[in-house]
Motif scaffolding. Structure first.
Motif, PDB file in Angstrom:
ATOM      1  N   CYS A  40     136.629  42.111 -22.601  1.00 41.85           N
ATOM      2  CA  CYS A  40     136.728  43.579 -22.849  1.00 41.85           C
ATOM      3  C   CYS A  40     137.325  44.154 -23.865  1.00 41.85           C
ATOM      4  O   CYS A  40     138.558  44.356 -23.761  1.00 41.85           O
ATOM      5  N   TRP A  67     134.238  51.749 -19.051  1.00 41.44           N
ATOM      6  CA  TRP A  67     134.517  52.704 -19.673  1.00 41.44           C
ATOM      7  C   TRP A  67     133.185  53.534 -20.170  1.00 41.44           C
ATOM      8  O   TRP A  67     132.335  52.990 -20.571  1.00 41.44           O
ATOM      9  N   CYS A 120     136.637  48.092 -15.434  1.00 42.83           N
ATOM     10  CA  CYS A 120     137.484  48.679 -16.492  1.00 42.83           C
ATOM     11  C   CYS A 120     138.501  49.702 -15.920  1.00 42.83           C
ATOM     12  O   CYS A 120     139.619  49.942 -16.089  1.00 42.83           O
ATOM     13  N   HIS A 150     139.496  39.977 -17.583  1.00 43.11           N
ATOM     14  CA  HIS A 150     138.773  40.942 -18.032  1.00 43.11           C
ATOM     15  C   HIS A 150     139.115  41.175 -19.570  1.00 43.11           C
ATOM     16  O   HIS A 150     138.140  41.598 -20.283  1.00 43.11           O
ATOM     17  N   CYS A 174     139.097  47.684 -23.013  1.00 40.53           N
ATOM     18  CA  CYS A 174     140.412  47.398 -22.221  1.00 40.53           C
ATOM     19  C   CYS A 174     141.334  46.745 -23.049  1.00 40.53           C
ATOM     20  O   CYS A 174     142.835  47.057 -22.921  1.00 40.53           O
TER      21      CYS A 174
HETATM   22 ZN   LIG Z   1     137.437  46.809 -19.359  1.00 36.56          ZN
END
Ligand SMILES: [Zn+2]
Lengths: 79, 208
Positions: free
Chosen positions: A32, B120, A4, A28, A35
């Motif tokens: 995710c 994160w 990330c 990604h 993100c």
């Molecule tokens: Zn991410």
């Protein structure tokens, strides 16, 4: 696989279409949600900026114009 | 550099060449604050006002030689950029743009926001308003953004304004600010991240 942090670091390049890592980022983003949101928010920020009107400086045009006039006079006297 | 000289602009340039004071004041009103931002980014706050005044004098004297291969705006930006670079050399101050702008703590890229594996630490805040048009109508947000822009380091501010507001090409921004393409990208990215945080806060609290 990109992290990330890496995605966040090159998100601008991705949106400006200037990264060789486009497909890695897409992969990604598929996986995710954070993100995805991050990149979406950056895109919105960019769109918003495009239409933004900046606060003009408090300097008023008359003052600037007078100063410029003075300088032009000085310059022509010293020539 | 683009050759987008509209009829309005042609007329304006003709008036400037003719020595029309009103036209000159009009151009000052349009571009003075943008030029100040460029001068600040290159040569620092102390010299910026003086540099832009010099630039206007130069514009006044040289407008007849303006060949219209670029837009008036690009020409003005080139003039102020050259004046600022010349001043920087004259004062022989060793200020590089990179030195002026560091990575702010608490920014999105702050290491504290990520776990050891680079994921994160916390989820990215939700935005209730996601349409740029709707966001533009939020007066308070506009105020917060303007305030934040004025607090950005000068190089970041100039790079951001040139790229995201004025929509100049990276190539042109490099030559105007005299920094590498990579550095322009970093500066713009940092500014965008800061503005995202302003919007985060606004979405959550309704204030700056
Ligand atoms: Zn991410």
């Amino acid at each position: 696989m990109l992290s990330c942090k890496q995605v966040a670091t090159i998100a601008s390049d991705y949106l400006d279409k200037s990264t060789p890592l486009k497909w890695q980022i897409r992969l990604h983003l598929l996986m995710c949600a954070n993100c995805r949101r991050f990149v979406r928010h950056m895109k919105i920020t960019r769109e918003l900026s495009k239409q933004m009107v900046l606060n003009k400086t408090a300097d008023d045009v008359d003052t600037i114009w007078n100063k410029v006039q003075q300088r032009i006079k000085q310059d022509s006297q010293s020539d | 550099m683009t050759t987008t000289t509209s009829t309005d602009e042609s007329e304006l340039i003709a008036q400037l060449i003719h020595g029309d004071d009103q036209a000159f004041r009009h151009v000052i009103a349009l571009y003075h604050s943008l030029m100040l931002n460029i001068a600040r980014a290159i040569a620092g706050d102390i010299f910026a006002d003086d540099i832009v005044q010099e630039a206007w004098v130069s514009v006044y004297k040289n407008i007849a030689n303006f060949e219209r291969r670029s837009s008036l705006k690009t020409w003005l930006l080139t003039i102020v950029s050259n004046q600022a670079k010349a001043r920087l050399r004259k004062e022989s101050r060793q200020v590089s743009l990179e030195q002026l702008d560091g990575e702010a703590t608490g920014s999105y890229l702050d290491g504290a926001n990520f776990k050891a594996d680079g994921h994160w630490q916390q989820s990215i805040p939700q935005w209730n308003i996601e349409s740029p048009d709707a966001l533009l109508e939020e007066q308070q947000l506009q105020h917060c953004i303007n305030r934040t822009l004025n607090l950005l380091p000068p190089a970041q501010k100039a790079a951001f304004i040139l790229r995201d507001i004025e929509q100049q090409s990276f190539e042109d921004i490099c030559s105007i600010l005299a920094v590498s393409a990579a550095n322009v990208r970093v500066l713009v990215h940092r500014a965008r991240l800061t503005l995202m945080q302003v919007i985060d806060r606004y979405q959550e609290t309704g204030s700056c």
